[in-house]
Each structure stands twice: as structure tokens, then as C-alpha cells.
Design a protein around this motif. Structure first.
Motif, short mmCIF file in Angstrom:
data_model
loop_
_atom_site.label_atom_id
_atom_site.label_comp_id
_atom_site.label_asym_id
_atom_site.label_seq_id
_atom_site.Cartn_x
_atom_site.Cartn_y
_atom_site.Cartn_z
N LEU A 1 158.59 92.03 66.79
CA LEU A 1 159.16 93.39 66.69
C LEU A 1 159.78 93.84 65.48
O LEU A 1 159.42 94.79 64.73
N LEU A 2 160.55 92.97 65.01
CA LEU A 2 161.29 93.09 63.57
C LEU A 2 160.24 93.26 62.33
O LEU A 2 160.29 93.94 61.55
N VAL A 3 159.37 92.21 62.43
CA VAL A 3 158.22 92.37 61.26
C VAL A 3 157.34 93.48 61.32
O VAL A 3 156.70 93.83 60.49
N SER A 4 157.40 93.94 62.68
CA SER A 4 156.38 95.03 62.66
C SER A 4 156.95 96.62 62.21
O SER A 4 156.26 97.51 62.01
N LEU A 5 158.21 96.40 61.92
CA LEU A 5 159.04 97.90 61.50
C LEU A 5 158.71 98.25 60.35
O LEU A 5 158.42 99.52 60.44
N PRO A 6 158.43 97.65 59.38
CA PRO A 6 158.15 97.90 58.01
C PRO A 6 156.60 98.82 58.27
O PRO A 6 156.53 99.84 57.71
N GLY A 7 155.78 98.31 58.80
CA GLY A 7 154.50 98.63 59.21
C GLY A 7 154.59 99.92 59.81
O GLY A 7 153.62 100.92 59.94
N ALA A 8 155.39 99.78 60.91
CA ALA A 8 155.47 101.15 61.91
C ALA A 8 156.16 102.17 61.01
O ALA A 8 155.69 103.50 61.09
N ALA A 9 157.25 101.98 60.35
CA ALA A 9 157.73 103.22 59.31
C ALA A 9 156.62 103.56 58.46
O ALA A 9 156.54 104.79 58.09
N GLN A 10 155.82 102.60 57.77
CA GLN A 10 154.75 102.90 56.84
C GLN A 10 153.76 103.76 57.49
O GLN A 10 153.16 104.91 57.08
N SER A 11 153.36 103.66 58.86
CA SER A 11 152.44 104.47 59.54
C SER A 11 152.93 105.93 59.55
O SER A 11 152.07 106.74 59.84
N ARG A 12 154.00 105.89 60.23
CA ARG A 12 154.77 107.34 60.35
C ARG A 12 154.60 108.20 58.83
O ARG A 12 154.14 109.24 58.97
N MET A 13 154.98 107.47 57.88
CA MET A 13 154.92 108.16 56.42
C MET A 13 153.73 108.52 56.28
O MET A 13 153.26 109.40 55.49
N ASP A 14 152.77 107.66 56.43
CA ASP A 14 150.98 107.96 56.13
C ASP A 14 150.55 109.21 56.88
O ASP A 14 150.00 110.00 56.30
N ARG A 15 151.19 109.22 58.08
CA ARG A 15 150.77 110.53 58.77
C ARG A 15 151.37 111.81 58.27
O ARG A 15 150.71 112.74 58.34
N GLY A 16 152.53 111.75 57.96
CA GLY A 16 153.21 112.80 57.81
C GLY A 16 153.58 112.98 56.32
O GLY A 16 154.44 113.92 55.98
N LEU B 1 166.77 98.28 57.14
CA LEU B 1 167.47 97.57 58.50
C LEU B 1 166.62 96.77 59.20
O LEU B 1 167.26 95.82 60.01
N ALA B 2 165.50 96.57 58.91
CA ALA B 2 164.61 95.58 59.55
C ALA B 2 164.98 94.35 59.12
O ALA B 2 164.83 93.44 59.70
N GLY B 3 165.18 94.40 57.67
CA GLY B 3 165.59 93.00 56.83
C GLY B 3 166.94 92.38 57.52
O GLY B 3 167.15 91.29 57.98
N VAL B 4 167.86 93.29 57.73
CA VAL B 4 169.29 93.00 58.31
C VAL B 4 168.96 92.58 59.60
O VAL B 4 169.59 91.51 60.20
N GLY B 5 168.17 93.30 60.72
CA GLY B 5 167.85 93.10 61.72
C GLY B 5 167.36 91.59 61.93
O GLY B 5 167.79 90.87 62.95
N VAL B 6 166.36 91.19 61.02
CA VAL B 6 166.01 89.70 61.07
C VAL B 6 166.97 88.68 61.08
O VAL B 6 166.99 87.58 61.92
N VAL B 7 168.06 89.08 60.24
CA VAL B 7 169.20 88.27 60.32
C VAL B 7 169.99 88.17 61.40
O VAL B 7 170.56 87.15 62.18
N VAL B 8 170.46 89.50 61.90
CA VAL B 8 171.31 89.66 62.81
C VAL B 8 170.69 89.07 64.07
O VAL B 8 171.86 88.64 65.08
#
Length: 743
Positions: free
Chosen positions: A37-52, A187-194
Motif C-alpha cells: 500500500l505504501l509503495v503504491s501511494l506515490p503512483g496513486a498521487a501521480q495518477s490523480r495529478m495526471d488526471r487533474g 508522507l509515504a516515505g515517513v509511513g514506510v518507516v512508521v
């Protein structure tokens, strides 16, 4: 092969080893699912940004001949919900302009495309409160591929080029990949550690559930002639089944986690489930890496058996941690402070490394503190339960601290986050010089026309309010330079967030919060780069001290129109309209329809984006802390149960000697609570220090708000450790029910 068959036989016949393997598999599944889930967050955010991305970014051409369209992006609100508006005008053939995915056509002048959610709102509401903000005929609907999230409110409005004088000439809409979301990446990077560290602690706790029993069994085989390679193969065989099965289970369960994550709001909306799709190579890397880490840790854990089987068989007492471990935390904090004070020396990577070292120092410092606490209680306490707990802490501080390791990380992260969030919230402000109910448009040279069209719409709606123009001029003296709004006392006091009583008591003049010497002062219209022709201001012109109603707000200087030289004709201005809760939406509609894509601003709209970001951070923080607390609580409970299983022989002997189970249970709860108490208080203090340093470094603020909520993780961490330790009592009763001869 013989070693693997022996490992499989142990798993089939030994119930406790099988239980440990099952729990370890569950831990690996949790770690794998969270990591996917955490490693997918940057790609998920980029998908949103690409659409909008087309809504906020544009393709700026190097060659003016490549300009194909004019575009203006703005934000509006309807009943507190954000509406993204994009006004466009083709400079040539609109059909030749490349369109973003989800946009079916380039709107011609007088044509409008709306998102489905905005189209439904327009159909439900009167035109004066929403629909007339987008002049023209609705000719289409924006598809999902053009929206950042489901339910986003977006309008694409077409104009002739002459209606958008302040728009940007561009080559086209922003291509995919041109807009990023650095906050979510961080936040995804911090989440990987936390979240990964508590997950690995959970896996480690499960793997050590029968550590002492396994060490004795492997040591016996080693003394009977088994080679080191065979011992390592047996350990790998026992752990491979659980680790691989857990990783595959976590991979299979990841779609459910992605579905749950898609319901979490971020930047005003939820997600498409497909946003979290993880590329196959990345998913395979995670699924393979986590079991490998588990196997490496397991093999490393039997190094003592491989090297000194006799010592492992006799369960020699571990060495007490050296005092040099105390230096780890000051060294890590010193490096962190250097990274903050000298960002050019170590860079951003150095800051992240320093923060990781601060977190890692707890692994070195925790066992020493645990041993010190055990020695202290052993000397000053004479109660049987506390005495037993103290001697256990002193005898095996590493094993005793292990149950608190995950809790300590959760407390550190929680205290840091709950120190940062209230302080960040205190810095939020609109920086708007206008009063809260005033809507205004910085219309520049078009201010008179915008005001005229707005007043016509307000009259048509039957509203008893009027749009007013506040012209802007430039003032320059020998020691001061700035802009000023031209307004009389009544207008400034009604529209601006200032107190004009002192300015209006005397003769008209200049009102400013700065001390201004008008000797040699000139005034000029805000026009062009040179500011237009300059005219002198009288040196004896009264200068009034301007006071604001918000101590943290800087407001513009106000020049009374009666003292403005006749030769100075302001060309730039701001259109402002006071509103009430009853007519705010209609006034916004009148301004939006007249401003042709210019942003309608107010105190509330300026605060809305900041409040949305703070809400997102609070939401993510709460979710992360809840998950980290649950993981650390489970690992603490498993460690506590494993502690009983590892010492079955000792507890069985104590029970046979007449020691009540309740005394042993109290001793186990005490040995879990004492290191947790000290470690969590220390982790909370370090978290507050780190949060304070980060806030001051980022914002430059000298003061910081320490909320009582910063102590909540400490209390929660201690409670989690104590509750998790309560599983000792059922384990002790099972030991009491089994024959001591089994050991």
C-alpha cells in the motif's frame, strides 16, 4: 534435504513451533500488505495529478508563434465545496488543440463543459446561486479521466479571446507528469518507516515466540554432529514456509487494503481504486524482499547456536549492555541539529538520515535503560513481584525491552506529529486585508468594467449591495516605498480589516501602519513597469497611524481620494462587494460571471486550502498512529506470551515451589510496564524536541505551541504495553496445568 525434512517434521509435530510459524506468517502478511500500500501511494498521487493536472498547469511555449490558446485557472466555492474553473479561448482552430483525457471537445465561445457532480448541482440550484457563474450553454460532460477524484466539481468555460485579457497564452494543456504531489510522497516515505518497523517487530516477536526452545533443540543437534550449514538450513526451512505463505497472503489481501485506502479523503476527495495499482516488478520486489529479511534475521538469530552450541544449550546469561550506548542518542540529535542548521552541508538526505539515526538510537539505548531500571528496583524493592521483575530486567534487558520497541516508535512518531500539527495550525491565516464577509476580485485595468457588470447582475438578482472599486497607486519617499489603496474613511472601514477611527478624526491624509516621512514623496498610478508618471505629495500631508483588527495581519496603506493629485488617474483596482450569509452565493455568482475567469477571493477562501491541508495531515496522522499502535500492541502481546513460553522451566519450578500464579502474573506485568514507562516518556520527550526543531526550521517561528495532546501517545503507549502484558496470565495458567516433566 535432511535438514528441510527435519524442519517440516518439527512444524507438523510441535504445536508451539507451529503456533509461532502461524503468527509469523500473519505478521509477514501484515507487513507485506502495508508495504504494498505504501509503495503504491506515490503512483496513486501521480495518477490523480495526471488526471487533474490540466486544471492547474499549462504548457508554456518558448516560441510565441506556438501559442494556441489563452487559459485562466481559478478556484471558487459553493456551500464550502471547492470548484475548479478553467476559462479558455482558442487563438486559432480550437479543434487542432490536443485535449486532456476525459475532455471530449474544446469549448467554443459561449460553450461550457461541467463535471457530473457540478452538472447535478447546477440542475438543482437556481441560476443566480450557481449556474450563471459559467455563462454559456452546457454542451458536454467531463469524464472521470479529467477529474482528480470522484465527485470533483470542475467547469471548463469557452470565451472569445478579447474576454480574457489577463489570461496566459500557452501552447496547450499540461501533459501528464507535469504536476506532482510532494506532500503525499513525503508522507509515504515517513509511513514506510512508521508502519514497516512495527510490522517487522511483530514478525520478529512471532519468530521468537519459541526462541529458547528452538535454540536448545538446534544446540542439541549441533552437539550431536550437525554441521553449521544443516542448522542454518533447518532454521531457514522452518521460517521459509511461514514467511513465503505470509507474503503471498499479504499480496492477495492488498486489493482489500487498496479499497479501504480509496475511501480516505485527500485534497478534497477520495480515490479511484485503480490509482493504487502497483507495477508488477515493484510488487514482486516487496513480496520477495520481506521474506528475505525475515530469513536473514532468523539465520542471524541462531549465530550463537552455530558458533557456541554448548553456551546456547546451557542458556548462558547475556552480557549487560555497555554504557557507551548512552552516546548514541546525543550523537544522533547532534547530527540532526547540524542538518537543520546547515542544510547546505548535508542536504535533505542528510536530514532524513539523521532522523533515522534518532529513531535507531532507541534500539541501542533501550536495553541499557531497561537494565538500569531493573538494577534500581532490585536494590530498593522487596516485594516478590517487583523483585522478580527487576531481576529479569537486569538479567536479560534486550529480551525485556523487545516488547516495548514497537510501542516506543509509535510514541515517538505520535509525539512529533502532535507537536507539529497544533503549531502548524497556529500559523494558518488568510493574509487578506479585507473583512471576512467581503468578496473581492483583483481585476487590474478591467476593474471598472467588472464592477459595472457585477452591479448589473446584483440589480437583476434584487440584491441591495453594490460592487465598489478600490483603485491602487504607488507611493515612494526617500526611505519608504509601497502601494496604497485609494479609499475614504467610510469605505476603508467598511471593507478593510482596519480601524479607521484615528484616521478619520483629523484632516484627510495617508493612513499606514508604518512610520512614513512624506518629505519628497511622490505618487503614481500602478501602470506598467515604471509605475506611470509621478506627482509630488505635499510634505505636510497628515500621516495617520493605521491599526488592524488582526495583530498578525499586515494591511495596505490607505490614501484618501481628496488628497490624490488630479493628474494621477489610477488604472489598476480591486472590485469588492460586502456580503451576508443570505446573499453570499448570489454575490459570488455575480462576480464570477463578470470577472471572466479571475479568482473570487475572501478570507474564507484563503483559509480553506490551509484548513484542507491540515485536515488531511490530521487524518493521515490518526490513521498511521492507530495502525502503528495496533501493530506494536500485538507485538508486545506476542513477546509477553513468548517470554512465558521461553521460561516455562523457570516458572514451572517457581510454581512447584509454591509461588502463586497471581504473583508471577504481577511480576510479568511489572517487567513489561517498567521499561515501557521509562522508554515511552523518553520517546515522547525526544518526539516533542524533534517536532519543535522541525517546525522552527521550516517556519522560522520562535514560539511553538505544545498541546497537552502531545502527551497522549505516551499515555497510550504505556497503556498498550500493560494491556498487552495481560496475556501473560492465561499463558501462566497453561504452564501450571502442564506437567513440569514436559520440559
Amino acid at each position: 534435504m535432511i535438514a528441510l525434512r527435519l524442519a517440516w517434521r518439527v512444524l507438523r509435530t510441535d504445536r508451539r513451533t507451529r503456533t509461532s510459524a502461524i503468527l509469523m506468517g500473519v505478521g509477514v502478511a501484515v507487513a507485506t500488505g502495508l508495504m504494498l500500500l505504501l509503495v503504491s501511494l506515490p503512483g496513486a498521487a501521480q495518477s490523480r495529478m495526471d488526471r487533474g493536472g490540466w486544471q492547474v498547469a499549462f504548457e508554456i511555449p518558448d516560441n510565441p508563434d506556438d501559442q494556441s490558446m489563452l487559459i485562466a485557472a481559478s478556484e471558487g466555492f459553493v456551500d464550502g465545496e471547492l470548484v475548479n474553473r478553467v476559462d479558455v479561448a482558442a487563438l486559432g482552430d480550437g479543434s487542432a488543440i490536443a485535449l486532456p483525457p476525459g475532455v471530449e471537445r474544446f469549448p467554443a465561445p459561449g460553450e461550457v463543459l461541467l463535471s457530473p457532480a457540478l452538472r447535478d448541482l447546477v440542475a438543482e440550484r437556481p441560476g443566480s446561486s450557481l449556474g450563471e457563474r459559467y455563462p454559456g450553454t452546457v454542451v458536454g460532460t467531463l469524464g472521470e479521466d479529467a477529474l482528480t477524484h470522484p465527485g470533483q466539481l470542475v467547469a471548463l468555460v469557452g470565451h472569445p479571446a478579447e474576454e480574457l485579457p489577463g489570461a496566459s497564452p500557452v501552447a496547450g494543456f499540461a501533459p501528464p507528469g507535469s504536476v506532482e504531489d510532494p506532500m503525499l510522497d513525503l508522507l509515504a516515505g515517513v509511513g514506510v518507516v512508521v508502519l514497516l518497523v512495527p510490522s517487522l517487530v511483530l514478525v520478529s516477536s512471532a519468530a521468537r515466540l519459541t526462541a529458547a526452545r528452538r535454540e536448545r533443540r538446534l544446540a542439541a543437534l549441533r552437539l550431536a554432529g550437525a554441521t553449521p550449514g544443516q542448522v542454518v538450513a533447518m532454521v531457514a526451512g522452518e521460517n521459509t514456509v511461514a514467511a513465503v505463505a505470509g507474503a503471498l497472503l499479504g499480496w492477495a489481501a492488498s486489493p482489500a487494503l487498496h479499497l479501504a485506502a480509496s475511501t480516505v479523503s485527500w485534497q478534497g476527495g477520495t480515490w479511484h481504486v485503480g490509482d493504487f495499482a502497483t507495477p508488477l516488478p515493484l510488487a514482486l520486489t516487496v513480496v520477495v524482499a520481506i521474506p528475505l529479511l525475515v530469513l536473514l534475521a532468523a539465520v542471524f538469530g541462531v549465530w550463537r547456536v552455530v558458533r557456541t552450541p554448548l553456551g546456547a544449550a546451557n542458556a548462558h546469561r547475556p552480557r549487560r549492555p555497555h554504557w557507551a550506548r548512552l552516546l548514541s542518542l546525543p550523537a544522533a540529535l547532534g547530527l540532526f541539529v547540524v542538518a537543520l542548521e546547515e542544510p547546505g552541508l548535508l542536504g535533505g538526505l542528510g536530514l532524513v538520515l539523521a532522523l533515522a539515526l534518532v529513531i535507531g538510537s532507541s534500539v541501542l539505548l533501550g536495553p541499557w535503560v531497561t537494565a538500569a531500571v531493573g538494577s534500581l528496583f532490585s536494590r530498593i524493592w522487596r516485594g516478590p513481584a517487583v523483585l522478580l521483575a527487576g531481576r529479569r530486567l537486569r538479567h536479560d534487558p534486550k529480551g525485556a525491552y523487545r516488547s516495548s520497541a514497537g510501542v516506543v516508535l509509535a510514541v515517538f512518531t505520535g509525539s512529533m506529529a502532535l507537536t507539529l500539527l497544533p503549531s502548524l495550525a497556529s500559523t494558518a491565516g488568510s493574509a487578506s486585508p479585507f473583512r471576512d464577509p467581503v468578496l473581492y476580485v483583483q481585476a487590474g485595468q478591467d476593474a471598472p468594467e467588472v464592477a459595472e457588470r457585477t452591479n448589473a447582475a446584483l440589480e437583476r438578482y434584487g440584491l441591495d449591495v453594490e460592487a465598489e472599486v478600490l483603485p491602487e497607486v504607488s507611493i515612494e519617499t526617500s526611505g519608504w516605498q509601497g502601494s496604497a489603496l485609494v479609499a475614504d474613511c467610510e469605505t476603508a472601514g467598511r471593507l478593510l480589516s482596519v480601524t479607521m477611527a484615528g484616521s478619520c478624526a483629523d484632516a484627510p491624509g495617508l493612513s499606514s501602519e508604518d512610520r512614513v516621512d512624506l518629505d519628497g514623496a511622490t505618487v503614481a498610478p500602478m501602470s506598467g513597469e515604471d509605475g506611470g508618471p509621478k506627482e509630488p505629495l505635499p510634505s505636510d500631508l497628515p500621516v495617520h497611524q493605521l491599526t488592524t483588527e488582526d495583530s498578525g495581519l499586515r494591511v495596505p496603506t490607505v490614501l484618501h481620494p481628496d488628497v490624490l493629485p488630479e493628474a494621477v488617474v489610477p488604472e489598476y483596482g480591486t472590485v469588492a462587494v460586502p456580503t451576508t450569509p443570505q446573499n453570499a452565493e448570489q454575490v459570488r455568482t455575480a462576480l464570477a460571471a463578470s470577472a471572466n475567469g479571475l479568482s473570487i477571493e475572501s478570507v474564507a477562501t484563503r483559509l480553506a486550502d490551509q484548513q484542507s491541508q491540515l485536515d488531511d495531515l490530521r487524518r493521515v496522522t490518526v490513521i498511521g498512529l492507530v495502525v502503528a499502535t495496533l501493530l506494536s500492541g500485538c507485538s508486545a502481546a506476542i513477546t509477553a506470551a513468548g517470554s512465558v513460553m521461553d521460561r516455562r522451566r523457570t516458572f514451572g519450578s517457581l510454581m512447584a515451589a509454591g509461588t502463586p500464579v497471581r504473583v508471577l502474573g504481577r511480576a510479568l506485568r511489572t517487567e513489561a510496564a517498567m521499561p515501557a514507562l521509562v522508554a515511552t516518556v523518553g520517546a515522547g520527550a525526544v518526539g516533542v524536541f524533534i517536532g519543535t526543531a522541525l517546525f522552527q526550521a521550516v517556519t522560522g517561528a520562535e514560539t511553538i505551541i505544545i498541546s497537552p495532546w502531545a502527551l497522549a501517545p505516551v499515555v497510550l503507549g504505556i497503556g498498550t504495553a500493560v494491556i498487552a502484558a495481560s496475556v501473560c496470565t492465561p499463558a501462566l495458567r497453561r504452564v501450571a496445568a502442564e506437567p513440569l516433566s514436559d520440559e
